[in-house]
Design a protein around this motif. Structure first.
Motif, PDB file in Angstrom:
ATOM      1  N   GLN A  37       0.805  -1.225   0.050  1.00  0.00           N
ATOM      2  CA  GLN A  37      -0.197   0.073   0.063  1.00  0.00           C
ATOM      3  C   GLN A  37       0.991   1.296   0.099  1.00  0.00           C
ATOM      4  OE1 GLN A  37      -3.315  -0.989  -0.303  1.00  0.00           O
ATOM      5  NE2 GLN A  37      -2.427  -2.998  -0.098  1.00  0.00           N
ATOM      6  N   SER A  38       1.296   1.703  -1.150  1.00  0.00           N
ATOM      7  CA  SER A  38       2.174   2.631  -1.521  1.00  0.00           C
ATOM      8  C   SER A  38       1.669   3.723  -0.920  1.00  0.00           C
ATOM      9  CB  SER A  38       2.623   2.956  -3.005  1.00  0.00           C
ATOM     10  OG  SER A  38       3.512   4.108  -3.041  1.00  0.00           O
ATOM     11  N   GLY A  39       2.495   4.957  -0.117  1.00  0.00           N
ATOM     12  CA  GLY A  39       2.204   6.144   0.424  1.00  0.00           C
ATOM     13  C   GLY A  39       2.119   6.416   1.940  1.00  0.00           C
ATOM     14  N   GLY A  40       1.902   5.223   2.686  1.00  0.00           N
ATOM     15  CA  GLY A  40       1.842   5.193   4.199  1.00  0.00           C
ATOM     16  C   GLY A  40       0.647   5.134   4.524  1.00  0.00           C
ATOM     17  N   PRO A  41      -0.207   4.170   4.725  1.00  0.00           N
ATOM     18  CA  PRO A  41      -1.466   4.075   5.491  1.00  0.00           C
ATOM     19  C   PRO A  41      -1.484   4.619   7.028  1.00  0.00           C
ATOM     20  CG  PRO A  41      -1.154   2.179   4.173  1.00  0.00           C
ATOM     21  CD  PRO A  41       0.272   2.814   4.396  1.00  0.00           C
ATOM     22  N   SER A  42      -2.418   5.369   7.113  1.00  0.00           N
ATOM     23  CA  SER A  42      -2.529   5.887   8.628  1.00  0.00           C
ATOM     24  C   SER A  42      -2.872   4.698   9.640  1.00  0.00           C
ATOM     25  CB  SER A  42      -3.334   6.940   8.693  1.00  0.00           C
ATOM     26  OG  SER A  42      -3.668   7.275  10.195  1.00  0.00           O
ATOM     27  N   GLN A  43      -2.031   4.301  10.276  1.00  0.00           N
ATOM     28  CA  GLN A  43      -2.068   3.254  11.141  1.00  0.00           C
ATOM     29  C   GLN A  43      -3.291   3.687  12.291  1.00  0.00           C
ATOM     30  OE1 GLN A  43       0.400   4.958  11.307  1.00  0.00           O
ATOM     31  NE2 GLN A  43       1.084   5.591  13.270  1.00  0.00           N
ATOM     32  N   LEU A  44      -3.433   5.032  12.799  1.00  0.00           N
ATOM     33  CA  LEU A  44      -4.193   5.533  13.700  1.00  0.00           C
ATOM     34  C   LEU A  44      -5.562   5.321  13.239  1.00  0.00           C
ATOM     35  CD1 LEU A  44      -1.866   8.552  14.686  1.00  0.00           C
ATOM     36  CD2 LEU A  44      -2.333   6.461  16.273  1.00  0.00           C
ATOM     37  N   ASP A  45      -5.996   5.368  11.975  1.00  0.00           N
ATOM     38  CA  ASP A  45      -7.201   5.477  11.528  1.00  0.00           C
ATOM     39  C   ASP A  45      -7.549   4.153  10.805  1.00  0.00           C
ATOM     40  OD1 ASP A  45      -7.955   8.598  11.425  1.00  0.00           O
ATOM     41  OD2 ASP A  45      -5.829   8.420  10.516  1.00  0.00           O
ATOM     42  N   LEU A  46      -6.732   2.929  11.262  1.00  0.00           N
ATOM     43  CA  LEU A  46      -6.981   1.858  10.342  1.00  0.00           C
ATOM     44  C   LEU A  46      -7.267   0.671  11.598  1.00  0.00           C
ATOM     45  CD1 LEU A  46      -5.249   1.903   7.176  1.00  0.00           C
ATOM     46  CD2 LEU A  46      -7.904   2.482   7.393  1.00  0.00           C
ATOM     47  N   TYR A  47      -5.919   0.633  12.305  1.00  0.00           N
ATOM     48  CA  TYR A  47      -5.847  -0.621  13.083  1.00  0.00           C
ATOM     49  C   TYR A  47      -5.102  -0.490  14.525  1.00  0.00           C
ATOM     50  CZ  TYR A  47      -6.274  -3.166   8.700  1.00  0.00           C
ATOM     51  OH  TYR A  47      -6.652  -3.715   7.475  1.00  0.00           O
ATOM     52  N   ASP A  48      -4.507   0.750  14.720  1.00  0.00           N
ATOM     53  CA  ASP A  48      -3.872   0.825  16.027  1.00  0.00           C
ATOM     54  C   ASP A  48      -4.739   2.040  16.861  1.00  0.00           C
ATOM     55  OD1 ASP A  48      -1.951   0.973  17.953  1.00  0.00           O
ATOM     56  OD2 ASP A  48      -0.526   1.992  17.040  1.00  0.00           O
ATOM     57  N   TYR A  49      -5.633   1.446  17.511  1.00  0.00           N
ATOM     58  CA  TYR A  49      -6.750   2.085  18.271  1.00  0.00           C
ATOM     59  C   TYR A  49      -6.324   3.052  19.440  1.00  0.00           C
ATOM     60  CZ  TYR A  49     -11.430   3.062  20.632  1.00  0.00           C
ATOM     61  OH  TYR A  49     -12.343   3.515  21.382  1.00  0.00           O
ATOM     62  N   LYS A  50      -6.679   4.182  19.583  1.00  0.00           N
ATOM     63  CA  LYS A  50      -6.027   4.830  20.698  1.00  0.00           C
ATOM     64  C   LYS A  50      -7.149   5.946  21.174  1.00  0.00           C
ATOM     65  CE  LYS A  50      -1.992   3.359  20.137  1.00  0.00           C
ATOM     66  NZ  LYS A  50      -1.325   2.237  21.175  1.00  0.00           N
ATOM     67  N   PRO A  51      -7.973   5.144  22.271  1.00  0.00           N
ATOM     68  CA  PRO A  51      -9.166   5.964  22.670  1.00  0.00           C
ATOM     69  C   PRO A  51      -8.431   7.408  23.619  1.00  0.00           C
ATOM     70  CG  PRO A  51      -8.753   3.794  23.760  1.00  0.00           C
ATOM     71  CD  PRO A  51      -7.699   3.866  22.588  1.00  0.00           C
ATOM     72  N   ALA A  52      -7.349   7.085  23.946  1.00  0.00           N
ATOM     73  CA  ALA A  52      -6.766   8.447  24.975  1.00  0.00           C
ATOM     74  C   ALA A  52      -6.587   9.545  23.944  1.00  0.00           C
ATOM     75  CB  ALA A  52      -5.580   7.729  25.404  1.00  0.00           C
ATOM     76  N   LEU A  53      -6.783   9.534  22.738  1.00  0.00           N
ATOM     77  CA  LEU A  53      -6.564  10.681  22.044  1.00  0.00           C
ATOM     78  C   LEU A  53      -7.778  11.636  22.035  1.00  0.00           C
ATOM     79  CD1 LEU A  53      -4.767   9.155  18.689  1.00  0.00           C
ATOM     80  CD2 LEU A  53      -3.751  10.453  20.636  1.00  0.00           C
ATOM     81  N   ASP A  54      -8.940  10.894  22.383  1.00  0.00           N
ATOM     82  CA  ASP A  54     -10.077  11.749  22.662  1.00  0.00           C
ATOM     83  C   ASP A  54      -9.954  13.082  23.375  1.00  0.00           C
ATOM     84  OD1 ASP A  54     -11.483  10.313  20.633  1.00  0.00           O
ATOM     85  OD2 ASP A  54     -12.413   9.209  22.595  1.00  0.00           O
ATOM     86  N   LYS A  55      -9.030  12.807  24.628  1.00  0.00           N
ATOM     87  CA  LYS A  55      -8.750  13.858  25.688  1.00  0.00           C
ATOM     88  C   LYS A  55      -7.895  14.730  25.257  1.00  0.00           C
ATOM     89  CE  LYS A  55     -10.081  10.813  29.553  1.00  0.00           C
ATOM     90  NZ  LYS A  55      -9.647  10.511  30.880  1.00  0.00           N
TER      91      LYS A  55
END
Length: 495
Positions: free
Chosen positions: A79-97
């Motif tokens: 997947q050329s270009g660098g897929p965003s792990q934060l929007d696909l598979y690496d879930y980070k709920p702490a970012l809401d705060k």
């Protein structure tokens, strides 16, 4: 060249001069000219030829594999270009705060930045705009953007702690594909072909497919699937959509197959005489190359024809799979190729470089790729092929947790991020329904079990029974390998 030189150019080689007299001058020159025209076929694999002298089973090196392999074939969905792990598979709920707040310097740690965001006065944290849920018995977190992939998570082995050293596209893609950031090294598929050979003598052992329906934001170069300093029969062969899947393979207009066979027979005789005179091994490689190209004239159209697939297969892969050259059609073609024992199928899909308008851009990318990716896993599994076929999904690096440019409630972008990103593997020998490694609450740094690109390459070769430290090619006085002078096999990834 003057007429005098033409008249005597073969007289220095008695056998060629005799052949010229036997055939007649006009026919000889005509056949020779056709032979020179046939050199265009050589552009498929450059100069050394596709069918080098077999050294081991399938044409690979003697003594390989080093140990019993788990994998026989690989489909690499790059997947050329660098897929965003934060929007696909690496879930980070702490970012809401933290949304909208400046990324703490303690997290960024002085990491170098690209020129695209280095001059920002703040680095506002951007939570993902997409919902995540847990799926499968493995309870794997997956974004709403990947509903089809969510159905197969129990077959996938996620690596959430990938690390690269390159922060810009070209060196990062080159590094991921060749083990070195500078051009000139052999590609992963070339190393595999060189070491293990091919089981199909009518098709290349290393085939490349590039999506035609992708956003071409970053260029792809043929050197990414090149042979580097390895013999050129090991470079990847690109299959294209349309009536000529491989360039220069079809006969010219009004030129019959028997004519081509006769021409090749004469060319083989000429080259044989030249080899006896000069002893250049490249000549024999070219003879084999032309013969392989002749066989490919029937094998390539057969394998690239998807019209015989039943409707349920097209429904599985999605409507795009009926359109040759799309990502979905290429996933289906990849399955057909590995059914024919093509060892390495490299599929490139561009368009993951979302510096701005990420929510809209990544949604579009996932719509083009998600269904077909999951369909490939399902299709291989139901055919019993996933047991010894390795499937790899991933890009060259990840994306930053902070927004590049202006952050709003509905829009953001993400810059390049080499410190951590997510890939997954499935099939032959890897742990299904498993996630390896971890990142911090910001998805910015690896906190557990880092996997460097060299480690990834070493582990991949291990699945094919190859000791990465022993697959070596000596070039210009130095011994080279895919993993350079580093790399550790990550045994925890294996079932």
């Amino acid at each position: 060249m003057c007429h005098h030189h033409k008249q005597h150019r073969f007289q220095g080689i008695p056998e060629l001069h005799e052949l010229e007299k036997k055939m007649g001058r006009r026919d000889f020159l005509s056949r020779t000219a056709m032979g020179m025209g046939a050199l265009a076929l050589g552009s498929i694999f450059t100069q050394d030829g596709l069918m080098a002298k077999s050294l081991g089973p399938g044409g690979g090196l003697p003594g390989l594999p080093h140990h019993p392999p788990k994998a026989k074939r690989i489909i690499y969905l790059f997947q050329s270009g660098g897929p965003s792990q934060l929007d696909l598979y690496d879930y980070k709920p702490a970012l809401d705060k933290m949304h909208g707040k400046d990324l703490p310097e303690s997290i960024r740690g002085g990491q170098r930045l690209t020129g695209m965001s280095a001059n920002q006065s703040i680095f506002p944290v951007a939570r993902s705009a997409f919902e995540f849920n847990q799926y499968g018995q493995s309870r794997t977190w997956v974004s709403e953007l990947m509903p089809y992939t969510a159905e197969v998570v129990d077959d996938l082995c996620f690596i959430k702690s990938m690390i690269t050293e390159q922060i810009n596209h070209d060196p990062a893609i080159t590094f991921m594909q060749t083990g070195h950031q500078l051009p000139g090294r052999p590609s992963m598929g070339a190393w595999m072909s060189y070491g293990l050979g091919s089981e199909n003598q009518n098709l290349p052992g290393f085939v490349v497919l590039v999506s035609k329906n992708a956003v071409r934001d970053q260029p792809l170069y043929a050197r990414l699937w090149g042979n580097g300093f390895l013999p050129s029969q090991h470079q990847g062969v690109q299959f294209r959509s349309g009536k000529d899947p491989v360039l220069y393979l079809s006969n010219p207009e009004n030129y019959e197959g028997e004519d081509r066979k006769e021409m090749l027979d004469y060319l083989k005789e000429l080259n044989g005489l030249q080899y006896n005179t000069y002893g250049d091994p490249e000549i024999n490689a070219r003879i084999s190359q032309y013969e392989m190209a002749f066989r490919m004239q029937s094998s390539v159209p057969e394998v690239s024809d998807l019209s015989d697939e039943p409707d349920w297969v097209f429904d599985l892969y999605g409507e795009d799979s009926r359109d040759p050259g799309t990502y979905a059609a290429n996933c289906l073609l990849a399955r057909k190729l590995i059914e024919k024992d093509v060892k390495f199928v490299q599929l490139y899909h561009q368009g993951w470089d979302q510096h701005g308008n990420l929510p809209g851009g990544i949604r579009n990318q996932c719509a083009k790729t998600d269904q077909a990716t999951a369909a490939l896993i399902k299709d291989l599994k139901q055919r019993g092929l996933l047991e010894d076929t390795l499937v790899v999904w991933g890009g060259e690096f990840g994306r930053t947790v902070y927004s590049q440019g202006t952050l709003t409630e509905t829009n953001y972008g993400r810059d390049h991020h080499p410190r951590c990103f997510t890939m997954w593997m499935a099939g032959a020998g890897v742990k299904p329904g498993f996630s390896y490694g971890a990142t911090d609450d910001f998805g910015y740094n690896v906190t557990q079990d880092p996997v460097h690109v060299h480690d990834f390459h070493a582990s991949l070769l291990h699945l094919f029974g190859v000791d990465h430290e022993q697959l070596i090619f000596k070039h210009q006085g130095r011994r080279f390998r895919l993993t350079d002078v580093a790399g550790n096999v990550v045994n925890d990834l294996f079932a």
